[in-house]
Write an enzyme that holds these catalytic residues in place. Structure first.
Site, PDB file in Angstrom:
ATOM      1  N   ASP A 266       9.344   2.403   0.899  1.00  0.00           N
ATOM      2  CA  ASP A 266       8.064   3.397   1.406  1.00  0.00           C
ATOM      3  C   ASP A 266       8.028   3.129   2.783  1.00  0.00           C
ATOM      4  O   ASP A 266       7.538   1.980   3.414  1.00  0.00           O
ATOM      5  CB  ASP A 266       6.714   2.917   0.784  1.00  0.00           C
ATOM      6  CG  ASP A 266       5.527   3.757   1.251  1.00  0.00           C
ATOM      7  OD1 ASP A 266       5.722   4.379   2.151  1.00  0.00           O
ATOM      8  OD2 ASP A 266       4.459   3.688   0.689  1.00  0.00           O
TER       9      ASP A 266
ATOM     10  N   LYS B 206       3.262   9.667   8.642  1.00  0.00           N
ATOM     11  CA  LYS B 206       3.002   9.069   9.903  1.00  0.00           C
ATOM     12  C   LYS B 206       3.701   9.682  10.995  1.00  0.00           C
ATOM     13  O   LYS B 206       3.746  10.914  11.326  1.00  0.00           O
ATOM     14  CB  LYS B 206       2.812   7.627  10.075  1.00  0.00           C
ATOM     15  CG  LYS B 206       1.561   7.143   8.822  1.00  0.00           C
ATOM     16  CD  LYS B 206       1.295   5.904   9.037  1.00  0.00           C
ATOM     17  CE  LYS B 206       0.204   5.698   8.105  1.00  0.00           C
ATOM     18  NZ  LYS B 206       0.148   4.678   6.889  1.00  0.00           N
TER      19      LYS B 206
ATOM     20  N   TYR C  31       0.890  -1.042  -0.195  1.00  0.00           N
ATOM     21  CA  TYR C  31      -0.013  -0.062   0.096  1.00  0.00           C
ATOM     22  C   TYR C  31       0.880   1.433  -0.188  1.00  0.00           C
ATOM     23  O   TYR C  31       1.917   1.245   0.708  1.00  0.00           O
ATOM     24  CB  TYR C  31      -0.794  -0.014   1.138  1.00  0.00           C
ATOM     25  CG  TYR C  31      -1.882   1.359   1.111  1.00  0.00           C
ATOM     26  CD1 TYR C  31      -2.777   1.307   0.219  1.00  0.00           C
ATOM     27  CD2 TYR C  31      -1.631   2.167   2.274  1.00  0.00           C
ATOM     28  CE1 TYR C  31      -3.912   2.342   0.413  1.00  0.00           C
ATOM     29  CE2 TYR C  31      -2.555   3.319   2.262  1.00  0.00           C
ATOM     30  CZ  TYR C  31      -3.517   3.436   1.289  1.00  0.00           C
ATOM     31  OH  TYR C  31      -4.599   4.444   1.186  1.00  0.00           O
TER      32      TYR C  31
HETATM   33  C1  LIG Z   1      -0.332   5.094   5.371  1.00  0.00           C
HETATM   34  C2  LIG Z   1       0.709   4.805   4.307  1.00  0.00           C
HETATM   35  C3  LIG Z   1       0.676   5.577   3.349  1.00  0.00           C
HETATM   36  C4  LIG Z   1      -0.370   6.780   2.956  1.00  0.00           C
HETATM   37  O1  LIG Z   1      -0.203   7.765   3.880  1.00  0.00           O
HETATM   38  P1  LIG Z   1      -1.440   9.065   4.089  1.00  0.00           P
HETATM   39  O2  LIG Z   1      -0.924   9.903   5.085  1.00  0.00           O
HETATM   40  O3  LIG Z   1      -2.399   8.064   4.620  1.00  0.00           O
HETATM   41  O4  LIG Z   1      -1.619   9.277   2.695  1.00  0.00           O
HETATM   42  C5  LIG Z   1       1.635   5.151   2.263  1.00  0.00           C
HETATM   43  N1  LIG Z   1       2.272   4.089   2.281  1.00  0.00           N
HETATM   44  C6  LIG Z   1       2.302   3.425   3.383  1.00  0.00           C
HETATM   45  C7  LIG Z   1       3.585   2.180   3.701  1.00  0.00           C
HETATM   46  C8  LIG Z   1       1.473   3.681   4.561  1.00  0.00           C
HETATM   47  O5  LIG Z   1       1.405   2.883   5.573  1.00  0.00           O
END
Ligand SMILES: *Cc1c(COP(=O)(O)O)cnc(C)c1O
Length: 445
Positions: free
Chosen positions: A234, A263, A142
């Site tokens: 990521d 985050k 994701y």
């Molecule tokens: C939460 C998340 C995202 C997206 O971040 P948002 O601040 O919700 O747009 C992208 N990559 C990973 C791995 C995530 O856990």
């Protein structure tokens, strides 16, 4: 458990917001609990129920709901000085320097406003830097709500996973299964000269929790080097959580070219960031040619919250505490599963945990991973533990959403809404919280 007020609020919300929420995952069944306020490792909902909270905002809240004094006062003083300016401020440099000092691959950083914005910008950067279009992603990985990665299927036969993304876009995305070195090799053999980047979470954190097998990231690193493609980690979820301040890349000893953050790095406020070697990151405008901009980017309140949060973590026993409680939960849940649901797999590391409702029990538990699945070939669970997104998707996913989640809420524990999203311990959680939580798992599993 009383929930009249949450139901009333949801009724109102449905009239003015699609699905009554601003992020899809919050629409738990039959209706979400509306939160009134946080208190340490707990939330108090609109009906006055107190729950132990492991959602932790879906990742940003390393401290739970009680921020250290230094974080609180930095937030207050930046908010009251005037929230933002459209001109640079010193605190942006403080946070950028902190990230560059602690994260092995990072020399230069661009701050943005969400994890999604970070991965969108990282993909544009990789395409702009290499002059190539194709992006390899992991099935079930994701990277936020973005066009390039909202794709299902296989390399060469990918299609959008949502209406609204043109089929032509999906052509440029090459999904492969995580932990499958052969599939990675094959995709490079076929498309290598067109691959701008491999974009992967170092640990799949939004589809159960799937750890990499030994050597997997090294293989991706080598392939990217051989073909002149970028490796993008990521670390929106793992950043400043797994491996402490060095992040998962430091823990695994693998150096990506580009890293995305989000985050935790914003201390509870909207944030994202793209970091890497100066040579690559300076492809962003105005230093380079790849357009990237944002009204709120580097917002002083966010930067201050992030900087003070990470500084506090550098000076206190924060990771020790959250990781110890994470281990205690994973070990406790593993024991309960052995007894009550031997087919389930406990996953996670550091302060991340989840139970995947896998369908097959191992023949014995002797010498199995006790603190969360480690993909150890000698573990008796090895044949049945999830190794990629597909394995997690074929677990009993409905059970989590329709039965288990509600049961845990009844027991006073607030978990993430579905089988896929992971859960977190925080600095505010206590041993007593963990013990109560284990009692609740015993009842609900
Ligand atoms: C939460 C998340 C995202 C997206 O971040 P948002 O601040 O919700 O747009 C992208 N990559 C990973 C791995 C995530 O856990």
């Amino acid at each position: 458990m009383r929930d009249e007020r949450s139901r009333e609020l949801y009724d109102r919300a449905l009239s003015v917001m699609p699905g009554g929420v601003n992020s899809s995952v919050r629409a738990t069944m039959p209706y979400p609990l509306f939160v009134e306020r946080g208190d340490g490792g707990h939330v108090i909902d609109a009906d006055g129920n107190r729950l132990i909270d492991y959602v932790m905002g879906y990742g940003p809240l390393l401290y739970g709901h009680d921020l250290p004094d230094s974080v609180q006062s930095a937030i207050q003083s930046h908010a009251s000085a005037g929230p933002m300016y459209g001109a640079p401020t010193e605190v942006e440099i403080d946070l950028a320097e902190f990230v560059a000092r602690h994260v092995p691959s990072v020399e230069s950083v661009r701050f943005v406003n969400s994890g999604t914005e970070a991965t969108v910008s990282a993909v544009r950067l990789a395409r702009g830097y290499t002059g190539r279009d194709k992006i390899v992603v992991m099935q079930g990985g994701y990277h936020g709500a973005q066009e390039t990665t909202l794709v299902d299927g296989e390399a060469g036969d990918a299609h959008p996973s949502t209406p609204g993304v043109p089929q032509e876009f999906a052509r440029h995305t090459l999904p492969i299964p995580f932990n499958d070195e052969e599939a990675a090799q094959e995709v490079f053999e076929e498309y290598g000269d067109d691959i701008a980047a491999v974009l992967t979470e170092p640990i799949l954190g939004n589809t159960g929790i799937v750890m990499p097998e030994d050597g997997y990231h090294e293989t991706l690193r080598d392939l990217c080097d051989d073909y002149g493609s970028l490796l993008i980690f990521d670390e929106v979820i793992t950043g400043f959580r797994v491996g402490g301040l060095q992040c998962a890349q430091g823990e695994f000893g693998v150096t990506p070219d580009v890293t995305t953050f989000g985050k935790i790095v914003g201390g509870g406020f909207p944030v994202g960031a793209i970091g890497g070697t100066a040579e690559i990151i300076e492809s962003f405008t105005p230093a380079g040619e790849v357009f990237q901009s944002g009204t709120f980017s580097g917002h002083p309140v966010t930067m201050a919250a992030g900087y003070e949060s990470l500084t506090y973590a550098a000076e206190n026993d924060v990771y020790e505490h959250v990781n110890r409680l994470g281990e205690k939960l994973r070990e406790g849940i593993t024991e309960i599963c052995e007894d009550q649901a031997p087919e389930y797999t406990v996953v996670g590391t550091d302060s991340m945990f989840k139970t995947v409702f896998t369908r097959e029990a191992p023949e014995s538990f002797e010498n199995s991973c006790s603190g969360g699945c480690r993909q150890r070939p000698t573990c008796p669970r090895y044949e049945t533990c999830p190794k990629n997104g597909g394995d997690v998707a074929s677990a009993q996913t409905d059970r989590w959403e329709r039965v288990f989640w509600q049961e845990m809420r009844e027991q006073g524990v607030f978990l993430t809404a579905n089988q896929f999203e992971c859960q977190f311990t925080s600095y505010a959680h206590t041993d007593e919280d963990v013990e109560k939580t284990l009692e609740a798992y015993k009842e609900a599993l």
